[in-house]
Design an enzyme around this catalytic site. Structure first.
Site, PDB file in Angstrom:
ATOM      1  N   CYS B  86       0.836  -1.206   0.000  1.00  0.00           N
ATOM      2  CA  CYS B  86       0.000   0.000   0.000  1.00  0.00           C
ATOM      3  C   CYS B  86       0.874   1.260   0.000  1.00  0.00           C
ATOM      4  O   CYS B  86       1.498   1.574  -0.998  1.00  0.00           O
ATOM      5  CB  CYS B  86      -0.968  -0.038   1.181  1.00  0.00           C
ATOM      6  SG  CYS B  86      -2.304   1.164   1.027  1.00  0.00           S
ATOM      7  N   HIS B 203      -3.428  -5.629   1.310  1.00  0.00           N
ATOM      8  CA  HIS B 203      -2.717  -5.803   2.577  1.00  0.00           C
ATOM      9  C   HIS B 203      -2.724  -7.272   3.005  1.00  0.00           C
ATOM     10  O   HIS B 203      -3.648  -7.687   3.715  1.00  0.00           O
ATOM     11  CB  HIS B 203      -3.420  -4.988   3.675  1.00  0.00           C
ATOM     12  CG  HIS B 203      -3.180  -3.523   3.606  1.00  0.00           C
ATOM     13  ND1 HIS B 203      -2.137  -2.907   4.260  1.00  0.00           N
ATOM     14  CD2 HIS B 203      -3.850  -2.538   2.972  1.00  0.00           C
ATOM     15  CE1 HIS B 203      -2.181  -1.602   4.042  1.00  0.00           C
ATOM     16  NE2 HIS B 203      -3.206  -1.349   3.252  1.00  0.00           N
ATOM     17  N   GLU B 205      -1.071  -8.666   5.311  1.00  0.00           N
ATOM     18  CA  GLU B 205      -0.984  -8.801   6.774  1.00  0.00           C
ATOM     19  C   GLU B 205      -2.343  -8.636   7.443  1.00  0.00           C
ATOM     20  O   GLU B 205      -2.508  -8.970   8.609  1.00  0.00           O
ATOM     21  CB  GLU B 205       0.046  -7.802   7.332  1.00  0.00           C
ATOM     22  CG  GLU B 205      -0.445  -6.372   7.506  1.00  0.00           C
ATOM     23  CD  GLU B 205      -0.511  -5.576   6.190  1.00  0.00           C
ATOM     24  OE1 GLU B 205      -0.305  -6.161   5.107  1.00  0.00           O
ATOM     25  OE2 GLU B 205      -0.790  -4.360   6.259  1.00  0.00           O
TER      26      GLU B 205
END
Lengths: 79, 231
Positions: B86, B203, B205
């Site tokens: 990002c 993302h 994560e």
């Protein structure tokens, strides 16, 4: 000396903010406004009396930081 | 295996990335401040999501001049894997470590939702454990993710198979409605021509445990470990 730097999206790059503004203007009745391109404006105070030097420095700063050459172009004015 | 997660003023996914690396992958991770000049012997560098330097001027524009970025650049030039997520992707673009640039989202709206992305190449450290054509469901959260490259550069990126992920429908079809931000050729992720630097808007994560609502991000994270183990 004061340098003015105008940064705008290149003509080939779509400007969604400009598009939204022109649509708003049309809604407001300003149908004669054909296109709007939104850009950025910077004023740099440069400690020199040499306008050529000030212009060169402003251009260097624009190249390195103020504009992204992939999507933007810029213009420098010395006042 | 040691990860370095770079912390810029305004990073806000740094601890999420650190958590995913240490608690989910079981690897070592060091959070490294942007003013530091030492990557502490890391095997892989992650530039996390957030709003480095407040996104002032352009996203990533100021972060590229942080002292640690000289080390990241040298690390990348030595062939070390660098993953930008990002805002980290935006920083890599501004730093010239990846080709192209980011524009405001097509609809001017900040998009925060799960999207489907299709794996276009497995020849990168971020996709080494995936299969080509695999569709992953991973969240995005950005206002400037509208990837752009001028036509000649775009052709080179496509010809070199540097597109890593593309926004698609759940069944892996390209569809303009599945493109959340207007990215050219529905590009969600690209790599450099050496293939060791990867930037992505999704993302991983945020999708690495069932409690987070999905685990498809693990495919990306585990790929990094696999790529380094087999390298």
């Amino acid at each position: 000396m004061r340098a003015r730097v105008f940064v705008t999206l290149k003509p080939s790059v779509f400007d969604p903010q400009g598009r939204t503004i022109v649509e708003a203007l049309h809604t407001m009745g300003y149908g004669d406004v054909g296109d709007v391109r939104q850009g950025k404006y910077f004023e740099l105070e440069i400690e020199t009396t040499d306008s050529a030097k000030a212009k060169a420095m402003a251009a260097e700063v624009a190249d390195k930081l103020l504009a992204n050459p992939v999507i933007e172009s810029y213009r420098v004015e010395i006042v | 295996m040691k990860f370095a997660v770079i912390v810029f003023p305004g990073s806000n996914c740094d601890h999420d990335a650190h958590y995913a690396v240490t608690q989910v992958l079981g690897q070592q991770s060091a959070l490294i401040w942007h003013k530091d000049t030492d990557l502490q012997g890391a095997d892989v560098v992650i530039l996390p999501g957030g709003f480095a330097h407040g996104d002032y001027l352009r996203t990533g524009a100021m972060a590229r001049f942080s002292p640690i970025m000289r080390e990241v650049q040298a690390f990348a030039e030595r062939g070390g894997p660098v993953i930008g997520i990002c805002n980290g992707f935006q920083i890599l673009l501004e730093a010239g470590l990846l080709p192209g640039a980011m524009l405001r989202n097509r609809g001017l709206k900040y998009r925060c939702e799960h999207v489907h992305v299709r794996v276009e190449t497995t020849d990168t450290p971020a996709t080494a454990g995936a299969y080509k054509g695999q569709v992953l469901t991973i969240p995005i959260g950005h206002g400037e993710g509208n990837y752009y490259a001028p036509p000649d550069l775009l052709k080179r990126i496509e010809d070199n198979q540097q597109v890593v992920l593309r926004y698609t429908t759940a069944d892996g079809r390209l569809d303009d409605d599945a493109n959340p931000n207007g990215s050219v050729n529905a590009i969600a992720s690209v790599c450099n021509d050496r293939r060791n630097v990867v930037g992505m808007m999704p993302h991983p994560e945020r999708a690495c445990e069932p409690a987070l609502g999905g685990t498809d991000g693990l495919v990306i994270l585990q790929s990094i470990v696999k790529a380094l183990t087999t390298a």
